[in-house]
Write a protein that holds these residues in place. Sequence first.
Motif, short mmCIF file in Angstrom:
data_model
loop_
_atom_site.label_atom_id
_atom_site.label_comp_id
_atom_site.label_asym_id
_atom_site.label_seq_id
_atom_site.Cartn_x
_atom_site.Cartn_y
_atom_site.Cartn_z
N SER A 42 57.14 65.43 59.51
CA SER A 42 57.46 65.28 58.10
C SER A 42 56.66 64.15 57.47
O SER A 42 56.07 63.30 58.16
CB SER A 42 58.95 65.01 57.92
OG SER A 42 59.28 63.74 58.47
N LEU A 43 56.67 64.09 56.16
CA LEU A 43 56.00 63.04 55.41
C LEU A 43 56.53 61.66 55.81
O LEU A 43 55.75 60.72 56.05
CB LEU A 43 56.21 63.27 53.91
CG LEU A 43 55.67 62.21 52.96
CD1 LEU A 43 54.15 62.18 52.99
CD2 LEU A 43 56.16 62.47 51.54
N SER A 44 57.85 61.54 55.90
CA SER A 44 58.44 60.24 56.25
C SER A 44 58.07 59.82 57.67
O SER A 44 57.87 58.63 57.94
CB SER A 44 59.97 60.31 56.09
OG SER A 44 60.52 61.32 56.92
N TRP A 45 57.98 60.79 58.58
CA TRP A 45 57.59 60.46 59.97
C TRP A 45 56.20 59.86 59.98
O TRP A 45 55.96 58.83 60.62
CB TRP A 45 57.63 61.71 60.84
CG TRP A 45 57.47 61.42 62.30
CD1 TRP A 45 58.47 61.26 63.23
CD2 TRP A 45 56.23 61.25 63.01
NE1 TRP A 45 57.92 60.99 64.47
CE2 TRP A 45 56.55 60.97 64.36
CE3 TRP A 45 54.89 61.28 62.64
CZ2 TRP A 45 55.59 60.74 65.33
CZ3 TRP A 45 53.90 61.03 63.60
CH2 TRP A 45 54.26 60.76 64.93
N LYS A 58 54.52 58.41 57.54
CA LYS A 58 54.46 57.12 56.87
C LYS A 58 54.93 55.99 57.80
O LYS A 58 54.34 54.90 57.83
CB LYS A 58 55.29 57.16 55.59
CG LYS A 58 54.63 57.95 54.45
CD LYS A 58 55.49 57.96 53.22
CE LYS A 58 54.81 58.66 52.06
NZ LYS A 58 53.66 57.91 51.53
N ARG A 59 56.00 56.26 58.53
CA ARG A 59 56.49 55.25 59.50
C ARG A 59 55.45 55.01 60.59
O ARG A 59 55.21 53.86 60.99
CB ARG A 59 57.82 55.71 60.13
CG ARG A 59 59.02 55.62 59.20
CD ARG A 59 60.32 55.74 59.98
NE ARG A 59 60.38 56.98 60.75
CZ ARG A 59 60.87 58.12 60.30
NH1 ARG A 59 61.34 58.20 59.06
NH2 ARG A 59 60.91 59.20 61.07
N GLN A 116 49.57 68.69 54.23
CA GLN A 116 49.79 67.30 53.87
C GLN A 116 48.45 66.57 53.99
O GLN A 116 47.75 66.74 54.98
CB GLN A 116 50.82 66.64 54.79
CG GLN A 116 52.20 67.29 54.72
CD GLN A 116 53.20 66.56 55.60
OE1 GLN A 116 53.91 65.69 55.15
NE2 GLN A 116 53.26 66.94 56.86
#
Length: 262
Positions: free
Chosen positions: A217-220, A222-223, A254
């Motif tokens: 995912s996008l959040s994964w 970014k982290r 993405q």
Amino acid sequence: MSRRQVNPSRRFADSGNVPLASSLQSKSPSSPYLTVGLIFVGALLLLGYSYSGSGGFGARKLAFRRVEGDFSCTTEVQRAIPILKKAYGDSMLKVLHVGPDTCSVVSNLLKEEDTEAWGVEPYDIEDADSNCKSLVRKGIVRVADIKFPLPYRAKSFSHVIVSDALDYLSPKYLNITLPELARVATNGLVIFTGYPGQQRAKVAVISKFGRPAKLRSLSWWKRFFVQTGLQENEAAIKTFEQDAVQMSYNPSCQIFHLRSNH
């Protein structure tokens, strides 16, 4: 036990029930309304098929290809090259592409004015065409396992573009590969990855990649970028998005624009 469907006409013939067969035959001629209806439906199907090639139903067609496993972010890179060139301008002079089918990407990049292009193919290229084999012979494209250090000096390229490669690496190897990709880039690292839920490879070709794609995912991401000392290039993101809108480009992957903290 499974039962095979029996042909009704054959059953009637075998039973010798001639009157029934003749009565069925007497009702078999199609109604003119039915004929006209079939022609109309056929015309609609032909129209829909031709329309799908020019847009219209294109989204459904693309969705079907994704389910079949033909979806590729490397193909997405090909579409994005004009937008990337416009967004990064004159700084995009020497580009390294990392990912499968890199020969095609490199060939397209070489057509761009004042652009040098190089490639790393992480997987086997036994079925490569003559153009790809020529790029390999010239050393423009290399076959290399990206789980190990890249065969280039630091800041060898203005930009590094990677597609369909990181999705097949576990976090263990991503911790090695991602900083390595950033090491050889001067001005930026551009990553194309799939969205969660997109099927990326048929079972028959998973062995080529060593494992199924892990679509994060996008959040994964970014982290993970923060953990590996990378930060997103906000200026490049803004410019790219503006140029994408102007050129009616709607990405199916993405896309991350990164720069190293070092």
